[in-house]
Design a protein around this motif. Sequence first.
Motif, PDB file in Angstrom:
ATOM      1  N   THR A 135      -0.973  19.666 -12.953  1.00 35.00           N
ATOM      2  CA  THR A 135      -1.071  18.654 -11.900  1.00 35.00           C
ATOM      3  C   THR A 135      -2.531  18.290 -11.638  1.00 35.00           C
ATOM      4  O   THR A 135      -2.859  17.117 -11.437  1.00 35.00           O
ATOM      5  N   GLU A 136      -3.400  19.293 -11.650  1.00 33.75           N
ATOM      6  CA  GLU A 136      -4.836  19.033 -11.490  1.00 33.75           C
ATOM      7  C   GLU A 136      -5.343  18.113 -12.598  1.00 33.75           C
ATOM      8  O   GLU A 136      -6.034  17.120 -12.327  1.00 33.75           O
ATOM      9  N   LEU A 137      -4.991  18.417 -13.838  1.00 35.11           N
ATOM     10  CA  LEU A 137      -5.430  17.587 -14.964  1.00 35.11           C
ATOM     11  C   LEU A 137      -4.819  16.186 -14.887  1.00 35.11           C
ATOM     12  O   LEU A 137      -5.485  15.197 -15.185  1.00 35.11           O
ATOM     13  N   LEU A 138      -3.564  16.114 -14.469  1.00 32.78           N
ATOM     14  CA  LEU A 138      -2.896  14.819 -14.351  1.00 32.78           C
ATOM     15  C   LEU A 138      -3.582  13.932 -13.311  1.00 32.78           C
ATOM     16  O   LEU A 138      -3.633  12.714 -13.466  1.00 32.78           O
ATOM     17  N   GLY A 139      -4.151  14.556 -12.279  1.00 34.82           N
ATOM     18  CA  GLY A 139      -4.890  13.790 -11.280  1.00 34.82           C
ATOM     19  C   GLY A 139      -6.086  13.072 -11.868  1.00 34.82           C
ATOM     20  O   GLY A 139      -6.512  12.035 -11.370  1.00 34.82           O
ATOM     21  N   LYS A 140      -6.636  13.605 -12.953  1.00 36.87           N
ATOM     22  CA  LYS A 140      -7.771  12.979 -13.635  1.00 36.87           C
ATOM     23  C   LYS A 140      -7.327  11.909 -14.615  1.00 36.87           C
ATOM     24  O   LYS A 140      -8.130  11.075 -15.025  1.00 36.87           O
ATOM     25  N   SER A 141      -6.066  11.950 -15.033  1.00 39.72           N
ATOM     26  CA  SER A 141      -5.519  10.988 -16.003  1.00 39.72           C
ATOM     27  C   SER A 141      -4.149  10.501 -15.541  1.00 39.72           C
ATOM     28  O   SER A 141      -3.137  10.710 -16.215  1.00 39.72           O
ATOM     29  N   PRO A 142      -4.087   9.835 -14.383  1.00 40.43           N
ATOM     30  CA  PRO A 142      -2.786   9.450 -13.827  1.00 40.43           C
ATOM     31  C   PRO A 142      -2.009   8.454 -14.692  1.00 40.43           C
ATOM     32  O   PRO A 142      -0.794   8.340 -14.550  1.00 40.43           O
TER      33      PRO A 142
END
Length: 174
Positions: A135-142
Motif C-alpha cells: 500500500t505504501e508503494l502503491l501510494g507512490k504509483s497510484p
Amino acid sequence: MRISLNYNLSMKLRLNFNSEQEFQNFCNQLFSAELPSYQAIEGSGGDKGIDGLDKNTVFQIFFPDIKNRIKSKYIDKINEDLVKIKNAIKENKLNIERWIIVIPEDLSADVIIYLRKKSEETGIECIGWGASKLTELLGKSPHIKKSFPSVFSQDIEEELKELSEKIGVLFNPK
C-alpha cells in the motif's frame, strides 16, 4: 462492490486479489514502477524460487489460498524457497544479499521473527512485504490501480465522485 483493503477478524491488513496471477501481475507492475532495475521473472518454466530481481535482491511473490494463510504454511514456503535460492546462488554464481517474500497480507510477529532467524542462518537478509508495504508503494504509483479495477473499484469510484463534484462546481459556481 469490492474494496482494496480490509481487516479480517484478527485485524490483519489484507489486499483482496482474485487470483495468484492477478497478485503476481500487480506486484510486478508495482515493483517495476518503483524499482528502476526490477526485472520480473516468468515462472512457468521453473523460476528457481525467483519471481523478480532488483540488483542483489530476490523477490518471491506468494499468494496462498486464504485458508492456507497461516504461520506453518508461510514457514514451509520460506524454507522451501530459501533452499531454491541457495541452489540458484551456487549454480549461477549470483550475489544475493536480500530475499523478500511478498504476500497480500501483513505477516504475524512469529513469521517475522522466523525470517530474522533465517537471515542469521543464511547470511541473506530475509524479510516479508505484505499489505502495508504494498500500500505504501502503491501510494507512490497510484496509476497502477487502473490496471486492477476488480481490486481497487471503490478507489476508482471515489475518484470519479470527487471529479464529478469538481466538474459540478465549475459549471454551477455559486
